[in-house]
Design an enzyme around this catalytic site. Structure first.
Site, mmCIF file in Angstrom:
data_model
loop_
_atom_site.group_PDB
_atom_site.id
_atom_site.type_symbol
_atom_site.label_atom_id
_atom_site.label_comp_id
_atom_site.label_asym_id
_atom_site.label_seq_id
_atom_site.Cartn_x
_atom_site.Cartn_y
_atom_site.Cartn_z
ATOM 1 N N CYS A 135 -1.203 23.150 7.988
ATOM 2 C CA CYS A 135 -1.752 24.449 8.409
ATOM 3 C C CYS A 135 -3.011 24.247 9.250
ATOM 4 O O CYS A 135 -4.101 24.091 8.709
ATOM 5 C CB CYS A 135 -2.049 25.313 7.180
ATOM 6 S SG CYS A 135 -2.753 26.911 7.623
ATOM 7 N N CYS A 138 -5.732 26.871 8.878
ATOM 8 C CA CYS A 138 -6.582 26.643 7.704
ATOM 9 C C CYS A 138 -7.543 25.473 7.936
ATOM 10 O O CYS A 138 -8.690 25.529 7.517
ATOM 11 C CB CYS A 138 -5.752 26.297 6.469
ATOM 12 S SG CYS A 138 -4.199 27.159 6.312
ATOM 13 N N ASP A 139 -7.068 24.409 8.565
ATOM 14 C CA ASP A 139 -7.819 23.144 8.525
ATOM 15 C C ASP A 139 -8.393 22.666 9.850
ATOM 16 O O ASP A 139 -9.118 21.658 9.872
ATOM 17 C CB ASP A 139 -6.900 22.026 7.966
ATOM 18 C CG ASP A 139 -6.513 22.304 6.523
ATOM 19 O OD1 ASP A 139 -7.269 23.010 5.838
ATOM 20 O OD2 ASP A 139 -5.451 21.826 6.087
#
Ligand code: NAP
Length: 314
Positions: A135, A138-139
């Site tokens: 992801c 997200c990261d």
């Protein structure tokens, strides 16, 4: 023999959509039963979550999930850990079965999520969460000024690349064919950013290498068999997700990719059965959108129960 309890709501799943629905339903005194799989949800496998509103310093994924669960339990939600193995109609209700027990319920919220696909190559298990991510939204921010690779050629791979572009120093997309599967518009967005994006066609990863964290990847050209090695600190897998819908496929309408089809109010094709989170969403796939649809499902389930009472069918 005592009459078997009929639950108002059973929530199937153990991610943030499930817990969010549980918070709303337990606060509405509907005593939901949440049956979660004996394996971690996606957030529980993540490290720091920096884009969930309300946590200016971020929060660890497992902590966020644990907090949501505690919040629901505080209001009376009941939790069981088991694989749900069957889902059937039972008169006007539904029967949810695990390998040990059978439960009857008036409504069901399906929030079984979608599992990211993994490559199954050497080093993958070792570096999960230590440089390997599924992801980028997200990261990506954790890879500021780092060199990363993205694997895949679909819309997700393009999205991951665009999310990483703002942070990473260099992005190498590795795709197993010589053309992308992604929509033309997504490809165009990526291809024009050729200042720091490189594409390696016809190639696959054979090993992810490193020490404590990812430090590189070994790749192989599948047409020439030529092997090479790339230095990188991050590996983003974007080779698709598999929605966890196998047990519902006989009764619940799924799309061609296997995701539960819901309408704007999160209804499935069956009355009293709702779906929330990644199991019905392949576009956004965010913790906050999952929590949002969990809330929607809970409010719709509550309304459904009230309606059953109003028409004398409770
Ligand atoms: P996808 O379209 O199935 O693409 C997966 C990609 O990964 C393909 O390019 C595939 O290669 C590659 N791949 C699969 N298994 C692999 C393996 N073992 N090793 C190496 N490469 C592998 O999946 P997706 O990109 O996650 O998209 C899923 C659906 O969601 C699509 O319908 C997509 O349009 C949609 N989506 C939409 C949006 C949006 O609208 N913003 C965003 C994300 C996703 P091949 O091409 O060779 O098969």
């Amino acid at each position: 023999m005592p009459k078997k309890e009929i639950y108002d709501v059973i929530i199937i799943g153990s991610g943030i959509a499930a817990h969010s629905a549980a918070v709303y339903l337990s606060r509405a005194a509907l005593k939901p039963l949440i049956i979660g799989a004996p394996e971690p949800d996606q957030l529980s496998l993540t490290t720091v979550v920096e884009n969930y509103p309300g946590f200016p310093n971020g929060i660890m994924g497992p902590e966020l999930i644990e907090n949501c669960k505690k919040q629901a339990q505080k209001f009376g939600a009941e939790y069981k850990t088991a694989w749900v193995t069957s889902f059937k109609k039972s008169g006007k209700n539904y029967e949810v079965g695990t390998d040990k027990e059978r439960f009857v319920t008036r409504t069901v919220i399906i929030s079984t999520g979608a599992s990211a696909r993994w490559l199954g190559v050497k080093g993958e298990d070792k570096y999960k969460g230590k440089g390997i991510s599924t992801c980028a939204v997200c990261d990506a921010a954790l890879f500021r000024d780092k060199e990363v690779i993205v694997i895949g050629g679909g819309d997700s791979a393009m999205e991951e690349t665009l999310a990483l572009y703002k942070f990473a120093k260099k992005i190498t997309i590795i795709h197993r064919r010589d053309s992308f599967r992604a929509s033309k518009i997504m490809q165009a967005r990526v291809l024009k950013l050729n200042d720091k994006i490189k594409i390696i066609w016809d190639s696959e990863i054979v090993e992810i290498t490193g020490n404590k964290f990812v430090e590189g990847a070994k790749i192989k050209n599948i047409k020439t068999n030529k092997k090479s090695e790339i230095k990188c600190q991050g590996v983003f897998l974007a080779i698709g997700h598999t929605p966890n819908t196998k047990i519902f496929e006989k009764l619940i309408k799924l799309d061609k990719l296997g995701y539960v089809v819901t309408d704007k109010r999160i209804n499935t094709n069956l009355p009293g059965v709702f779906a929330a989170g990644d199991v019905q969403d392949f576009i956004y796939k965010q913790a906050v959108t999952s929590a949002g649809t969990g809330c929607m499902a809970a409010l719709e389930a509550e309304k459904y129960i009230e309606n059953l009472k109003a028409i004398g069918e409770y």
